[in-house]
Write an enzyme that holds these catalytic residues in place. Sequence first.
Site, short mmCIF file in Angstrom:
data_model
loop_
_atom_site.label_atom_id
_atom_site.label_comp_id
_atom_site.label_asym_id
_atom_site.label_seq_id
_atom_site.Cartn_x
_atom_site.Cartn_y
_atom_site.Cartn_z
CD GLU A 133 -12.08 220.69 26.24
OE1 GLU A 133 -13.16 220.45 25.69
OE2 GLU A 133 -11.09 219.94 26.14
CD GLU B 151 -12.98 220.24 18.82
OE1 GLU B 151 -14.10 220.77 18.97
OE2 GLU B 151 -12.39 219.63 19.72
C1 BGC Z 1 -9.60 219.46 23.02
C2 BGC Z 1 -8.47 219.24 22.06
C3 BGC Z 1 -7.44 218.51 22.86
C4 BGC Z 1 -8.05 217.16 23.11
C5 BGC Z 1 -7.16 216.15 23.70
C6 BGC Z 1 -10.19 218.14 23.34
O1 BGC Z 1 -11.26 218.20 24.17
O2 BGC Z 1 -10.52 220.37 22.57
O3 BGC Z 1 -8.13 220.27 21.28
O4 BGC Z 1 -6.17 218.50 22.40
O5 BGC Z 1 -9.23 217.26 23.82
O6 BGC Z 1 -7.39 215.04 23.07
#
Ligand code: BGC
Length: 882
Positions: free
Chosen positions: A465, A745
């Site tokens: 990501e 997270e």
């Molecule tokens: C990310 C988040 C991001 C979100 C959006 C995720 O996959 O890791 O930090 O803001 O998606 O909803």
Amino acid sequence: MLKIVKLHIDFMNCPMGIAAYPQIGWTLDSDKTNVCQQAYRLQISNDSSFEELLYDSDWVETDQSAYHRPTAYPLKSANFYFVRVCVKDNYGEASVWSDKASFLTGLVEEAWSSPFITAESEEDAALSKGTYVRYDFTVEKNVVSAVFFSTALGLYHSYVNGKKIGSDEMAPGWTTYKKRLLYQTNDITTEIKRGKNTLGAHLGAGWYKGLIGLSKKRNLYGDRTAFSAQLLITFDDGTQETIRTNEQWEGSDSPVLFSEIYDGEIYDGRLEQPGWNTPDFPDDRLNGWKKVTTVKYPSHQVFAQPGSHVKVIDTIPVKELITTPEGDKVLDFGQNMAGRIEFKVTGRPGDRVQLHCFEVLDAHGNVYIENLRDAKQTITFYCGKEQETYHPNFTYQGFRYAKICAYPGEILEENFVAQSMHSEMEPTGHFECSNEDLNQLQHNIVWGLKSNFLDVPTDCPQRDERLGWTGDAQIFCRTATYNMNTHQFFSKWLKDLVADQTPEGGVTHVVPDIITGISDDNWLLKQGTHSAAAWADAAVINPWTLYLTFGDLGIVREQYASMKAWIDFMTLHSTNNIWNYQLQFGDWVALDAQEGSYFGATPNDLTCTAYYAYSTLLFAKMAKALGNHEDHAQYTTLYERIVATFIATFFDQEGNLTAQTQTAHVIALYFKLTPKKWIEKTADRLVKLIDRENGHLVTGFVGTPYICHALSQNGKIKEAYELLLKDDLPSWLYQVKMGATTIWEHWDGMKPDGTMWSAGMNSFNHYAYGAIGEWLYRVVAGIEIDEETPGYKHCLIKPLVGGNLNRVKGAYNSVYGTVSSEWTYNGTEYELTVEIPVNTTGTIYLEQASEVICKNAIDAVKEDKGYRVHLGSGIHHLQFSV
Ligand code: BGC
């Protein structure tokens, strides 16, 4: 003695690549108190001895010691400028000249003009290999200056006569390449000699061409890597020559067989070509070398990068070599980070080293890689000669551990070292206190920052990501900006935010935007790729934060149209002042979400409208700061209408919020959307909602940054501290107790028994919840900005004591110098030491104090709540009891 401690140029130290007249400022020091600048004299010169003056302000009477932007001197490309200043203070004392500072210009008048050359062909589109390009040239006169400008489609390292130019990594960084590409500026005067010289570059795929993003696509910007450079040489007879990339350069494959951001690198040392980037490279090299071809890239889209370059910042030795219960050999560096591993190996040609980088061990102490999703994070190296030292070239990993999948010979800890990499930013903040868990939390926040400010503010550095999610960057901006000088980093990213903004002013979920137009197969993003509340508001909140912190109106001017367009977008898509639009992330990953959902329980209408109000208010304030009275009036009226609608819609007649979530209460309070008469009730209710969770927060991305503020600003100081200091699940300190070295997270990323949250989305290095850091600085230490005089020209020191802490020290290195606040508690009274920089003033507010004892003729003034003390510059001590 009055002295000048430091000169800053565009808020940086001696930047290289300045393309427009920079802002100049300085910090002062004096052994006296209450010192103000009365006058300054600033000189700019072509030479470091200031014999060839280009500009002399002469004495100017003013107390302004920042934001000077002289323009009465010629700004030429590829030129070093030297700057010095001296000042007089209100005691009549004059400083000596400051140490000189310098800046090197990039291309000032002219646009980029060198071709982009590639050693790849169309058949290489599907490959992410490394290539070399090289060029020999002869210099016949004595060189007085040689400035090198370079950039690439892809990633590159450049060389002159075999030596690496500069210390950048992952250059030219990641921008909205379709509209913007940055070039780097380096002084290589001492490297160019009379006779034969060689320029070279090593290229890799990077964000430009490699696989990137949630859609798992490659070639998002182009299908061939390319290099572009110009070297401007000035000779001692005053003549100049420019060496450029062109079709005379030669190209070849490099030993990098594969290199990508997520998957790592494969390097075959047997394919090395010693001396390829030197003039001594033998002529029979033509084996495999061929003339390059050119690739088109619009030259008006190439801009200078004056700072915030990605570099190797820390070198971290192995903490422990582990053998897991499953028998894997694992290197533990003791710190989660973004970067790479450098290792030494002794072997025979073809012997293999393979490392698989990962973040955490599982409940049994075995390698856990599932949360990396498809990111391979694997480094494979084949020895080419007996002794080798290697680190990957065009990739980085998010890791604390590395599994050694292959290594010839004995594994010795000293043969491995981790190199953390991120954008170079000056550390500006310091926070520590008597609670070691909080100190570890602060450490984790800083490392979350260091791991995710790698040219773009990314959500995470490890899984497939690593994107510039706007929401994450927005909620963490204030915390980041206490800890490091983010001025250049965010200014650069905000330009990409503008470049990606939709014609209507919508703001993309990620910047650089690589999801619009290619996300139809993504379950979530097919619902919308731009304009989510709290995410898109980065367009306003991040410039606001930079303006507050640095007092820089330049950034406000630069972002003004973008901010306004974003507010207008919300207005356009709102109905009777309630705004909502397509895909919203709401209170993302809040624990009050339904089982299996990422979306917290706070309704989108409420979150969206609250942010609509907040951004509109901030924009109106910035309009005022710029002197744009019409916009100020118009957007203040709009703001008032939104607030009235918010109250009428989301509160009932008795003053209860219709959404009984913690986050709804947090934002209604923090964004000042609660009528005065209901504030106490709303704060009481927030406490009840926390009590209902046994004293825990269950907030997500929207509520978490502000929950302690919402409490402490409304008389619930004890409760705010209790929340901060909770250490069981879910809480900030739970992660600390679980051994975290960065911020997770999810509150429950790892359960108390060591089992994990779903592997699909479980980063252990996500800075978002680290947004509590601003509460540590602003409230625990009490270092607060005065909105009326941003940039700490007048600062507020408003510590709120509590939490059984008996020692707290916070410091922030502002554009004027260090502001610090330190308090200790001996069981009966508090001792406070405050430092106010020269040429600034401060006001201490001690809202909890029942008595204040000041020294040195400073008066404490009784307020409705507690005491107020006005201070000039210097170090001040006082005592108080609560
Ligand atoms: C990310 C988040 C991001 C979100 C959006 C995720 O996959 O890791 O930090 O803001 O998606 O909803």
